[in-house]
Design an enzyme around this catalytic site. Structure first.
Site: not given
Ligand code: ATR
Length: 285
Positions: A68, A105, A131-132, A134, A246
């Site tokens: 993206k 989105d 989360g943080a 995309g 979702g």
């Molecule tokens: P997308 O783009 O779909 O939002 P992504 O960028 O891969 O996906 O984000 C995945 C999210 O899941 C992130 O916020 C990630 O936290 P980090 O920024 O700390 O990596 C979160 N996430 C994935 N595994 C995790 C875990 N075991 N515990 C807590 N948060 C997790």
């Protein structure tokens, strides 16, 4: 060029995408002579594939992870949301060959919520978003534009901080960062909880959160849709909260794409959801 309107989805990997099922369902329903194909493309092939869409007879494409952001760099024009997010999930190929990048989105996220939880007023609503990545960025941007206040909680604090700074600059509004260890306490007084992490998804660890502080009238949504009924949604429903799954976000983000390529604003129906759930089941066996 043939009369068939051609579109598809660019991603890697993309074999399990539900978008072909979704768009084919609508093409059949509205008896439109069109096609929608999977375009699995490794990163080094994406640039050329996008630049040749017009020559190959495509009226547009969706772009999904991980392309993206890269796609946003190759457009002749970006809409306001794609510019703010630095990411494109929808390409419109104009008749003169010019490429317009859009991002639907956040639109899909908000439409899904308002369709599934009628009466939910986002203006001034306190929202906790986990989360943080995309998805958080797209949903957060849309929520701020609707006038909501955000509490962002993410495992990696630096990512929360960077995202909050970006969103503040792009959309303004009230944004608070909550340490991941305090996510359960952050539910106090909110009207809306969103999970955008991958936690709770098939093959991923569980999302551990205590819902005790969550007001009973708060709406809970999970961007994870495999499984459709996540443990978070189950726990929320058991205590009387409205839960929004979702899958609707995926369906609603596709509406502007379908309309722009094929000329019909498509309906979101239970039959369509059932078709997608069946496809999803097929993907997971
Ligand atoms: P997308 O783009 O779909 O939002 P992504 O960028 O891969 O996906 O984000 C995945 C999210 O899941 C992130 O916020 C990630 O936290 P980090 O920024 O700390 O990596 C979160 N996430 C994935 N595994 C995790 C875990 N075991 N515990 C807590 N948060 C997790």
């Amino acid at each position: 060029m043939s009369g068939i309107l051609k579109a598809g989805v660019i991603g890697w990997p993309v074999a399990h995408s539900l978008s072909p099922t979704l768009h084919s369902y609508w093409l059949n329903k509205y008896k439109i002579e069109g096609s929608y194909e999977l375009m699995p493309l490794e990163p080094h092939r994406v640039g050329e594939a996008i630049q040749t869409l017009h020559a190959r007879g495509f009226c547009g494409a969706n772009v999904t992870v991980p392309h993206k952001e890269f796609a946003a760099q190759g457009m002749d024009k970006l809409d306001e949301t794609a510019t703010a997010l630095g990411a494109v999930n929808l390409i419109n190929v104009h008749k003169d060959g010019k490429l317009e990048g859009r991002n639907t989105d956040g639109f899909g996220f908000v439409e899904n919520l308002t369709a599934s939880a009628p009466g939910l007023d986002l203006k001034g609503a306190r929202v906790c978003i986990l989360g943080a990545g995309g998805t958080t960025r797209a949903a957060g941007f849309a929520l701020l534009k609707e006038g909501a206040e955000l509490r962002i909680s993410n495992r990696t604090m630096e990512k929360s901080e960077a995202l909050a700074e970006l969103l503040q600059a792009q959309a303004g509004g009230d944004i608070t960062i909550v340490p991941w260890s305090e996510r359960s306490q952050a539910l106090e007084g909110i009207s809306f909880l969103v999970n955008t992490t991958s936690l709770g998804m098939v093959g991923q660890p569980a999302l551990e959160i205590d819902l005790a502080a969550l007001p009973k009238d708060a709406v809970v949504t999970d961007c994870v849709y495999a499984p459709l009924e996540t443990d978070l949604l189950k726990a929320a429903r058991v205590r009387g909260n409205v839960g929004v799954d979702g899958l609707g976000m995926l369906i609603h983000q596709a509406r502007p794409a379908f309309k722009s390529w094929f000329g019909v604003d498509p309906e979101v129906s239970d039959d369509l959801r059932d078709a997608l759930i069946a496809k999803q089941r097929e993907n997971t066996v």
